[in-house]
Each structure stands twice: as C-alpha cells, then as structure tokens.
Design an enzyme around this catalytic site. Sequence first.
Site, PDB file in Angstrom:
ATOM      1  N   CYS A  19       0.866  -1.185   0.000  1.00  0.00           N
ATOM      2  CA  CYS A  19       0.000   0.000   0.000  1.00  0.00           C
ATOM      3  C   CYS A  19       0.895   1.225   0.000  1.00  0.00           C
ATOM      4  CB  CYS A  19      -1.005  -0.015   1.149  1.00  0.00           C
ATOM      5  SG  CYS A  19      -0.336   0.281   2.806  1.00  0.00           S
TER       6      CYS A  19
ATOM      7  N   ASN B 171       2.315   1.664   4.283  1.00  0.00           N
ATOM      8  CA  ASN B 171       2.539   0.414   5.018  1.00  0.00           C
ATOM      9  C   ASN B 171       2.197   0.548   6.500  1.00  0.00           C
ATOM     10  OD1 ASN B 171       5.251  -1.835   5.826  1.00  0.00           O
ATOM     11  ND2 ASN B 171       3.247  -2.399   5.074  1.00  0.00           N
TER      12      ASN B 171
ATOM     13  N   ASP C 265      -8.433   3.788   1.238  1.00  0.00           N
ATOM     14  CA  ASP C 265      -7.382   4.027   2.222  1.00  0.00           C
ATOM     15  C   ASP C 265      -7.999   4.608   3.493  1.00  0.00           C
ATOM     16  OD1 ASP C 265      -5.146   4.662   3.707  1.00  0.00           O
ATOM     17  OD2 ASP C 265      -4.045   5.497   1.998  1.00  0.00           O
TER      18      ASP C 265
ATOM     19  N   CYS D 244      -1.596   1.011   7.227  1.00  0.00           N
ATOM     20  CA  CYS D 244      -3.035   0.741   7.329  1.00  0.00           C
ATOM     21  C   CYS D 244      -3.437  -0.526   6.578  1.00  0.00           C
ATOM     22  CB  CYS D 244      -3.851   1.921   6.802  1.00  0.00           C
ATOM     23  SG  CYS D 244      -3.695   3.452   7.746  1.00  0.00           S
ATOM     24  N   ARG D 245      -3.548  -0.438   5.257  1.00  0.00           N
ATOM     25  CA  ARG D 245      -4.114  -1.533   4.465  1.00  0.00           C
ATOM     26  C   ARG D 245      -3.194  -2.746   4.341  1.00  0.00           C
ATOM     27  NH1 ARG D 245      -5.333   1.852  -0.799  1.00  0.00           N
ATOM     28  NH2 ARG D 245      -3.346   2.719  -0.127  1.00  0.00           N
ATOM     29  N   SER D 246      -1.955  -2.533   3.925  1.00  0.00           N
ATOM     30  CA  SER D 246      -1.093  -3.699   3.701  1.00  0.00           C
ATOM     31  C   SER D 246      -0.714  -4.422   4.995  1.00  0.00           C
ATOM     32  CB  SER D 246       0.137  -3.343   2.866  1.00  0.00           C
ATOM     33  OG  SER D 246       0.930  -2.353   3.459  1.00  0.00           O
TER      34      SER D 246
END
Length: 166
Positions: A11, A14, A135, A16-18
Amino acid sequence: MSATTNVLFVCLGNICRSPMAEAVMRHLVKQEGLEEAIKVDSAGTGDWHLGHPPHEGTRKLLDHHGITYEGMTARQVNGGDFNGFDYIVCMDAKNLKDAKAVFQAASDRNGAEGDPAVFTFMELLPGHGISDVPDPYYSGNFEEVYELVEAGCKALLGRIRAEKNL
C-alpha cells in the site's frame, strides 16, 4: 521460486491496508496449518512511516478480531522484492503502478518465467464493483477495509492452495 510461497501486500505508507492484509493473511495461514508453506509480508511505496507500527485504527481492529500484528513495522518496497515473492498484491492502482516502476528499475527480466504475479487486491474480489481498497488513513473507515481484506485474503489463500497444490 522456492518451495515456500511468499506473499507481499503493498500500500502507500505500510501502516493501514497492507499490514492489515499481512496480519489477516498470516492468521488465516496459521489457522490452516500452512505457516511453513506460506510466508507473508507487507511494504509501502512511500517512506513516511518507515519503522512505525501499524496505524492505531488497524491495530484496534486487529485486536478486536484477535489477530496479532506483533513485530510488524513499516518498510518500503524495493527491487529485491520482485525476486523474493511469488504474489505481490497492491491495494490500489497507484500502488501497483509505483511498485512496478520500482521492480522495472531493478530488473531487466520483465516477464521472465518465474516472475511473481503482481496485481491489485480487488482483482481477488471481482464482484465488489470497486477497483481499489479504500485508504482508511484518509477515510477513517477501517471496518470497511477489514471486511474487504478478510474476503480478499480468503480468496488469495484459496488461489494459492489451488495453484501450489497445498
């Protein structure tokens, strides 16, 4: 590639999402007893949060679901990741473009046999009608992202099991 299947989620920062996807995927892999067969990591295309733990919103949601993120810190995607992973899953089209640029600069193989599958996360969930994982750093909607991440990670695990005969 090695007998171990290596997965990288990418993401922007690095945090939040990933890392959420990394933690969820590790949790699913452990539940299936595949820790020795599948290794999971995450990285960001940007360098703003290097060395930081996942975002508080991600940590709270993972805690709520009983999923560990112990030892996870943000790192930046690099050219070596292209050769170290079998699946590189980018959270949105911009992350995909940026990661491919890093890999292209570091490699002249470009499509050689054994290259990793590099694609967007939402390709795992074609029926959802969106192309990018939102995001939550900007939207604040970590729960929506968790639901997508959980469904996508289950789909990816199924794909890996089928493709790698696990």
